[in-house]
Design a protein around this motif. Structure first.
Motif, PDB file in Angstrom:
ATOM      1  N   ALA A  80       0.812  -1.226  -0.078  1.00 40.76           N
ATOM      2  CA  ALA A  80      -0.040  -0.075  -0.128  1.00 40.76           C
ATOM      3  C   ALA A  80       1.109   1.113   0.153  1.00 40.76           C
ATOM      4  O   ALA A  80       1.867   1.203   0.798  1.00 40.76           O
ATOM      5  CB  ALA A  80      -0.752   0.132   1.213  1.00 40.76           C
ATOM      6  N   LEU A  81       0.685   2.147  -0.728  1.00 35.86           N
ATOM      7  CA  LEU A  81       1.231   3.262  -1.036  1.00 35.86           C
ATOM      8  C   LEU A  81       0.412   4.501  -0.400  1.00 35.86           C
ATOM      9  O   LEU A  81      -0.447   4.855  -0.937  1.00 35.86           O
ATOM     10  CB  LEU A  81       1.649   3.932  -2.548  1.00 35.86           C
ATOM     11  CG  LEU A  81       2.620   2.633  -3.128  1.00 35.86           C
ATOM     12  CD1 LEU A  81       2.595   3.079  -4.533  1.00 35.86           C
ATOM     13  CD2 LEU A  81       3.680   2.557  -2.420  1.00 35.86           C
ATOM     14  N   VAL A  82       0.827   5.122   0.800  1.00 38.45           N
ATOM     15  CA  VAL A  82      -0.142   6.014   1.497  1.00 38.45           C
ATOM     16  C   VAL A  82       0.486   7.392   1.540  1.00 38.45           C
ATOM     17  O   VAL A  82       1.946   7.569   1.785  1.00 38.45           O
ATOM     18  CB  VAL A  82      -0.365   5.372   2.991  1.00 38.45           C
ATOM     19  CG1 VAL A  82      -1.413   6.227   3.766  1.00 38.45           C
ATOM     20  CG2 VAL A  82      -1.059   4.184   2.936  1.00 38.45           C
ATOM     21  N   GLY A  83      -0.019   8.345   1.729  1.00 34.53           N
ATOM     22  CA  GLY A  83       0.578   9.814   2.049  1.00 34.53           C
ATOM     23  C   GLY A  83       0.645  10.585   0.950  1.00 34.53           C
ATOM     24  O   GLY A  83       1.373  11.658   1.027  1.00 34.53           O
ATOM     25  N   PHE A  84       0.905   9.952  -0.295  1.00 33.62           N
ATOM     26  CA  PHE A  84       1.271  10.843  -1.488  1.00 33.62           C
ATOM     27  C   PHE A  84       0.023  11.690  -2.050  1.00 33.62           C
ATOM     28  O   PHE A  84      -1.214  11.368  -1.767  1.00 33.62           O
ATOM     29  CB  PHE A  84       1.577   9.906  -2.631  1.00 33.62           C
ATOM     30  CG  PHE A  84       2.614   9.032  -2.311  1.00 33.62           C
ATOM     31  CD1 PHE A  84       3.943   9.490  -2.784  1.00 33.62           C
ATOM     32  CD2 PHE A  84       2.624   7.766  -2.097  1.00 33.62           C
ATOM     33  CE1 PHE A  84       5.262   8.949  -2.470  1.00 33.62           C
ATOM     34  CE2 PHE A  84       3.873   6.996  -1.571  1.00 33.62           C
ATOM     35  CZ  PHE A  84       5.042   7.757  -1.944  1.00 33.62           C
ATOM     36  N   GLN A 105      -5.192  -0.503  -2.455  1.00 33.70           N
ATOM     37  CA  GLN A 105      -5.587   0.695  -1.855  1.00 33.70           C
ATOM     38  C   GLN A 105      -5.864   0.728  -0.349  1.00 33.70           C
ATOM     39  O   GLN A 105      -5.620   1.370   0.526  1.00 33.70           O
ATOM     40  CB  GLN A 105      -7.099   1.025  -2.467  1.00 33.70           C
ATOM     41  CG  GLN A 105      -6.984   1.234  -3.910  1.00 33.70           C
ATOM     42  CD  GLN A 105      -6.044   2.462  -4.249  1.00 33.70           C
ATOM     43  OE1 GLN A 105      -6.098   3.456  -3.683  1.00 33.70           O
ATOM     44  NE2 GLN A 105      -5.098   2.219  -5.216  1.00 33.70           N
ATOM     45  N   SER A 106      -6.378  -0.697   0.305  1.00 35.27           N
ATOM     46  CA  SER A 106      -6.503  -0.894   1.434  1.00 35.27           C
ATOM     47  C   SER A 106      -5.496  -1.271   2.293  1.00 35.27           C
ATOM     48  O   SER A 106      -4.439  -2.303   1.839  1.00 35.27           O
ATOM     49  CB  SER A 106      -7.820  -1.889   1.826  1.00 35.27           C
ATOM     50  OG  SER A 106      -7.696  -2.229   3.182  1.00 35.27           O
ATOM     51  N   THR A 107      -5.020  -0.501   3.413  1.00 34.96           N
ATOM     52  CA  THR A 107      -3.865  -1.069   4.376  1.00 34.96           C
ATOM     53  C   THR A 107      -4.058  -2.365   4.823  1.00 34.96           C
ATOM     54  O   THR A 107      -3.107  -2.898   5.134  1.00 34.96           O
ATOM     55  CB  THR A 107      -3.248   0.030   5.150  1.00 34.96           C
ATOM     56  OG1 THR A 107      -4.576   0.241   6.210  1.00 34.96           O
ATOM     57  CG2 THR A 107      -3.015   1.295   4.492  1.00 34.96           C
ATOM     58  N   ALA A 108      -5.293  -2.610   4.856  1.00 42.39           N
ATOM     59  CA  ALA A 108      -5.654  -3.966   5.584  1.00 42.39           C
ATOM     60  C   ALA A 108      -5.205  -5.129   4.900  1.00 42.39           C
ATOM     61  O   ALA A 108      -4.995  -6.186   5.150  1.00 42.39           O
ATOM     62  CB  ALA A 108      -7.230  -3.974   6.217  1.00 42.39           C
ATOM     63  N   ARG A 109      -5.196  -5.092   3.642  1.00 42.82           N
ATOM     64  CA  ARG A 109      -4.959  -6.089   2.648  1.00 42.82           C
ATOM     65  C   ARG A 109      -3.570  -6.212   2.294  1.00 42.82           C
ATOM     66  O   ARG A 109      -3.243  -7.140   1.484  1.00 42.82           O
ATOM     67  CB  ARG A 109      -5.911  -5.684   1.247  1.00 42.82           C
ATOM     68  CG  ARG A 109      -7.352  -6.041   1.525  1.00 42.82           C
ATOM     69  CD  ARG A 109      -7.891  -6.057  -0.004  1.00 42.82           C
ATOM     70  NE  ARG A 109      -7.220  -6.875  -0.907  1.00 42.82           N
ATOM     71  CZ  ARG A 109      -6.848  -6.582  -2.205  1.00 42.82           C
ATOM     72  NH1 ARG A 109      -7.418  -5.407  -2.467  1.00 42.82           N
ATOM     73  NH2 ARG A 109      -6.621  -6.991  -2.987  1.00 42.82           N
ATOM     74  N   ALA A 110      -2.773  -5.168   2.678  1.00 42.82           N
ATOM     75  CA  ALA A 110      -1.337  -5.177   2.273  1.00 42.82           C
ATOM     76  C   ALA A 110      -0.373  -5.951   3.152  1.00 42.82           C
ATOM     77  O   ALA A 110      -1.093  -6.144   4.194  1.00 42.82           O
ATOM     78  CB  ALA A 110      -1.121  -3.595   2.281  1.00 42.82           C
ATOM     79  N   GLU A 111       0.504  -6.311   2.912  1.00 35.68           N
ATOM     80  CA  GLU A 111       1.509  -7.004   3.332  1.00 35.68           C
ATOM     81  C   GLU A 111       2.624  -5.894   4.070  1.00 35.68           C
ATOM     82  O   GLU A 111       3.057  -6.233   5.159  1.00 35.68           O
ATOM     83  CB  GLU A 111       2.186  -7.887   2.648  1.00 35.68           C
ATOM     84  CG  GLU A 111       1.590  -9.017   2.297  1.00 35.68           C
ATOM     85  CD  GLU A 111       2.466 -10.024   1.416  1.00 35.68           C
ATOM     86  OE1 GLU A 111       3.100 -10.738   1.911  1.00 35.68           O
ATOM     87  OE2 GLU A 111       2.648  -9.704   0.057  1.00 35.68           O
TER      88      GLU A 111
END
Length: 190
Positions: A43-47, A69-75
């Motif tokens: 997940a790429l967040v904060g951009f 999109q979801s951080t819960a699905r990301a490793e």
């Protein structure tokens, strides 16, 4: 049947070059490949919306990795803390005309697991390049500036990928205290 002079010369050169090329085959030379990520979902967040740095990261990721999109699905979650580009006057004439700019691309990021464990604390990477400038070629210099910035973002993206690989081989830190307490109470509940 006789061969033309040019064909005969090419054949002789090939015959002479073959023994010289054989030792190079076993030297271990290999083209650079993107690093193999141990993660398949990131997940790429904060951009910012339409961030060129996020686009560079997406382009640098191998095909085996999926951006979710979801951080819960990301490793693993890559959080951009600061993503900026600067253009600073590096040299000017005595008349005040700009002759050279210094371009700087900067990325400050954090790497964590979806459960909040930090794999890599805030890390700042940057690239700088100098760009000569003349007002008579302003449009071509603008295109050159965009090309340089794109190249610098690509370099930063490759560094981030290498750091992802290194962080994956570190031992996982313990869960934060609040999460550990809730995990313990959930485990003891009947």
């Amino acid at each position: 049947m006789t061969l033309p002079q040019s064909t005969r010369r090419s054949w002789l050169l090939g015959l002479l070059a073959a023994p010289l090329a054989l030792p190079l085959g076993g030297c271990g030379f290999e083209l650079r490949r993107p690093p193999e990520l141990p993660y398949t979902r990131i997940a790429l967040v904060g951009f910012e919306n339409r961030s060129p740095m996020e686009a560079a990261l997406r382009a640098a990721l191998p095909s085996s990795a999926e951006v979710v999109q979801s951080t819960a699905r990301a490793e693993v979650v890559l959080t951009a803390v600061d993503d900026r580009t600067y253009r600073i006057v590096a040299a000017s004439t005595t008349a005040g005309q700009v002759r050279e700019f210094r371009l700087r691309a900067q990325l400050k990021f954090r790497l964590s697991r979806p459960d909040g464990r930090i794999l890599l604390n805030d890390t700042e990477l940057h690239r700088e390049r100098d760009l000569s400038y003349t007002e008579s070629a302003a449009l071509s210099k603008q295109a050159e500036e965009e090309a340089l910035l794109q190249e610098m973002r690509g370099d930063l993206a490759q560094q981030v990928l290498r750091m992802l690989v290194v962080a994956a081989h570190k031992p996982l830190p313990p869960l934060p205290a609040a999460d550990a307490a809730s995990a313990a109470s959930a485990a003891s509940a009947p």
